[in-house]
Scaffold this motif. Structure first.
Motif, short mmCIF file in Angstrom:
data_model
loop_
_atom_site.label_atom_id
_atom_site.label_comp_id
_atom_site.label_asym_id
_atom_site.label_seq_id
_atom_site.Cartn_x
_atom_site.Cartn_y
_atom_site.Cartn_z
N GLU A 192 0.82 -1.22 0.00
CA GLU A 192 0.00 0.00 0.00
C GLU A 192 0.85 1.27 0.00
O GLU A 192 0.51 2.25 -0.64
N THR A 193 1.97 1.23 0.73
CA THR A 193 2.81 2.43 0.81
C THR A 193 3.99 2.37 -0.16
O THR A 193 4.84 3.27 -0.15
N ARG A 194 4.00 1.31 -0.99
CA ARG A 194 5.05 1.16 -2.02
C ARG A 194 6.45 1.23 -1.40
O ARG A 194 7.33 1.96 -1.88
N LYS A 206 12.94 -7.86 -8.39
CA LYS A 206 11.77 -8.64 -7.96
C LYS A 206 10.89 -7.83 -7.00
O LYS A 206 9.66 -7.91 -7.06
N CYS A 207 11.55 -7.08 -6.10
CA CYS A 207 10.77 -6.40 -5.05
C CYS A 207 9.92 -5.28 -5.63
O CYS A 207 8.73 -5.20 -5.36
N PHE A 208 10.55 -4.40 -6.45
CA PHE A 208 9.78 -3.29 -7.02
C PHE A 208 9.07 -3.71 -8.30
O PHE A 208 7.84 -3.64 -8.39
N ALA A 209 9.86 -4.17 -9.31
CA ALA A 209 9.27 -4.35 -10.65
C ALA A 209 8.22 -5.44 -10.68
O ALA A 209 7.42 -5.49 -11.61
N LEU A 210 8.21 -6.32 -9.67
CA LEU A 210 7.15 -7.34 -9.63
C LEU A 210 6.24 -7.18 -8.40
O LEU A 210 5.06 -6.95 -8.54
N ARG A 211 6.80 -7.29 -7.19
CA ARG A 211 5.87 -7.35 -6.03
C ARG A 211 5.15 -6.01 -5.83
O ARG A 211 3.92 -5.99 -5.73
N ILE A 212 5.89 -4.92 -5.77
CA ILE A 212 5.22 -3.62 -5.59
C ILE A 212 4.49 -3.22 -6.86
O ILE A 212 3.32 -2.78 -6.82
#
Ligand code: OXD
Ligand code: MN
Length: 626
Positions: free
Chosen positions: A227-229, A247-253
């Motif tokens: 929610e808070t990216r 993985k953390c930004f370009a996929l999960r977030i």
């Protein structure tokens, strides 16, 4: 290093220069964005690094940090005569892969993380992490990395800032993403960004010597707050855990952003396929980690006159254009590929890409100062030092490289990179491939009957587990759309989102969806399909389906090629074997139905009705054919 500020805590006390003022002065050379300035100051106060360095993404910076890592023993510079400007690196043996059991989605409500993610209460998790980050960068430099996922200024691109205490992460991020002042200029004074805090979790006390690969052997957390990216990663330096843009930004977030904003952030390669007449289409493909996405994205077709060019090998961000078609960008700027198995035979283009300016992690090193891994050459060099620093010969009875050894290399060096790979508007996708590593049941290729049926095929994707994540290799697990470890929210809602996307345009503008399986084996365990460049024969059929030129057989599982529709010219493969590869294994599929139902049951009310309908239709169709 003009952009490094030394935090002189002692001086601060005596001469009245406040830490905040000094920080501010340095930081303002880069940005006036108040959110960014505030966040960096907060993180400095929390992590108490000795120095802060704002990354400019320049070659000088890269060379300086790589040189620093050579001094500390993290990097070994490879023989410049053999592999110019390239470095070899060994991780701690306890830090070689993504750690899915230590990966958390901290949404406000547990049901928004869903049954396939580890959920923790965000406030509690922040409490734990703040405790860990307190003083975590003592004795180290804090690097502030401004990066863009996607070409700077593209309407599909997004900006992230990673704070890290690892120079390995800085160098890797400057290959894998677009880093530097241009990013901060694009961010401007007002925009927001994805916050990513990373620490190797190993503060250094006064006089304590560093180790070549600092990490925290016992404690690791890879945490996303959708929610808070925000991202917080602690204890690991491994790519998928520490290069937060990937993985953390370009996929999960990004998958959570895509849900909110009506687009798709997917674990997909993007390739350009051109026929002998010069007509091109763009294809995206989702395959689980270490199932050949990089090889497919750089495939050398064995069919004369056909050409494959690479747009991306791991992640696709796709948004509808004004013409109602789905446009994809590759948000990355480099390849973080699995080294073992990569050879001139399996992927000549990757081998040419990594001839220079690359980082190699957990490979073996030769006496001449080059890298080697299993299958790179038919015969291994006579003598190597393996990824665990042990002498190695072919008789050692163990692998020289770790099975998840990686290369990190600039995409721009790829000899088959598509000229439009950085086009800010993206490329229009005509086909989406889903595929896994399955020895049985799944045919070579199968086209979905509709968008909804295609989403169903993606949602039941299954694959044998590989070395890209810690855990038991070879076990078959459902990995919907290859997003199981990467979906930042409830996968039931993710399926609904996919269905909704299908309603956002007319069906003729939607990409066609196909399910492929290169890994089918015979009763003796031998692969039935030769794979690699021969996969161009399947791509040709996909091309012909998209352009309306190929025949199909309608079956309950989808549209299969008539065996004569697959071009086998010049290939030593019997029509019988092809028939085997293209028959519907009714019993095998019926045996999958309870597994599919079990897989779907975990999503409860979040499973969209459309997918329930598809499983019922499939079962009825299969039974009718008995
Ligand atoms: C990767 C992965 O590194 O999927 O791309 O693990
Ligand atoms: Mn991947």
């Amino acid at each position: 290093m003009p952009y490094t500020s030394v935090i002189r805590r002692e001086v601060f006390r005596h001469d009245g220069i406040s830490l905040a003022d000094e920080q501010e002065a340095v930081a303002r050379r880069y940005t006036t964005n108040p959110r960014l300035l505030h966040w960096v100051h907060e993180m400095v106060d929390l992590c108490t690094p000795d120095t802060v360095h704002w990354c400019d993404g320049s070659k000088d910076e890269y060379d300086f940090l790589a040189g620093l890592m050579c001094e500390t023993g993290t990097f070994i510079r490879l023989n410049d005569g053999l592999r110019p400007n390239s470095y070899f690196c060994r991780s701690d043996p306890a830090d070689v892969a993504r750690v899915e059991d230590r990966t958390f989605i901290c949404s406000y409500k547990p049901e928004d993380a869903g049954p396939t993610n580890n959920w923790r209460n965000p406030a509690e998790m922040k409490g734990i992490l703040h405790g860990l980050y307190e003083g975590a960068m003592r004795g180290r430099t804090m690097y502030v990395i401004p990066y863009s996922m996607g070409p700077i200024g593209s309407p599909i691109a997004k900006i992230g800032i990673e704070i890290t205490d690892s120079p390995y992460v800085v160098c890797s991020m400057s290959i894998m993403t677009r880093v530097g002042k241009e990013v901060l200029a694009a961010l401007g004074p007002d925009s927001d960004f994805c916050r990513g805090l990373h620490s190797v979790g190993m503060p250094l006390e006064k006089e304590q010597p560093d180790v070549p690969w600092p990490c925290n052997e016992k404690t690791k957390y890879i945490v996303q707050f959708p929610e808070t990216r925000e991202i917080m990663s602690y204890g690991s330096g491994y790519g998928g855990n520490a290069l937060l843009g990937k993985k953390c930004f370009a996929l999960r977030i990004a998958s959570a952003m895509a849900r909110d904003e009506g687009w798709l952030a997917e674990h997909m390669l993007i390739l350009k396929l051109t026929d002998p007449k010069g007509e091109s289409i763009y294809v995206a493909g989702a395959f689980p980690s270490a199932c050949g996405k990089t090889n497919l994205a750089m495939l050398t077709p064995t069919l004369p006159g056909w050409k494959v060019e690479t747009v991306g090998d791991d992640i696709a961000w796709m948004k509808f254009g004004d013409d109602g078609r789905l446009y994809a960008i590759n948000p990355e700027a480099g390849f973080f590929g699995v080294a073992p198995g990569t050879s001139m035979k399996s992927n000549a283009s990757a081998m040419q890409t990594i001839t220079r300016n690359s980082i190699f992690t957990n490979c073996a090193i030769t006496g001449e100062g080059d890298v080697w891994w299993e299958e790179m050459s038919d015969k291994p060099p006579a003598y190597l030092v393996d990824w665990m620093r042990r002498p190695w010969t072919a008789d050692s009875g163990r692998k020289a490289a770790h099975p998840n050894a990686r290369f990190t290399t600039p995409a721009s060096q790829c000899p088959v990179i598509a000229p439009e790979w950085q086009d800010p508007k993206g490329v229009p996708i005509s086909a989406i491939l889903f595929g896994g590593r399955r020895a049985t049941v799944m045919p070579l290729v199968n086209e979905s009957l509709s968008w909804q049926h295609g989403v169903f095929l993606g949602s039941i994707m299954s694959s044998e587990k590989t070395a890209a994540a810690a855990g038991k290799i070879g076990v078959v697990r459902h990995d919907p759309m290859a997003m199981l470890p990467f979906c930042g929210y409830n996968m039931g809602d993710y399926f609904s989102h996919w269905l909704k996307v299908g309603g956002a345009t007319t069906s003729d503008k939607l990409p066609r969806i196909f399910y492929v399986n290169w890994f089918r084996k015979d009763a003796k365990g031998k692969f039935l399909w030769p794979g690699y460049g021969e996969n161009s024969r399947v791509l040709k059929w996909v091309f012909e389906r998209v352009t309306g030129r190929a025949d199909v057989v309608e079956t309950p599982i989808g549209r299969l090629p008539k065996p004569a529709a697959i071009d086998l010219s010049g290939l030593d493969l019997s029509r019988d074997t092809l028939k085997q590869l293209l028959t519907v294994d009714t019993q095998g599929w019926l045996a999958e139905i309870p597994l599919i139902k079990q897989h779907f049951a975990q999503f409860g009310d979040h499973l969209p009705q459309g997918l329930r309908d598809e499983v019922a239709k499939l079962e009825a169709g299969l039974r009718k054919g008995l």
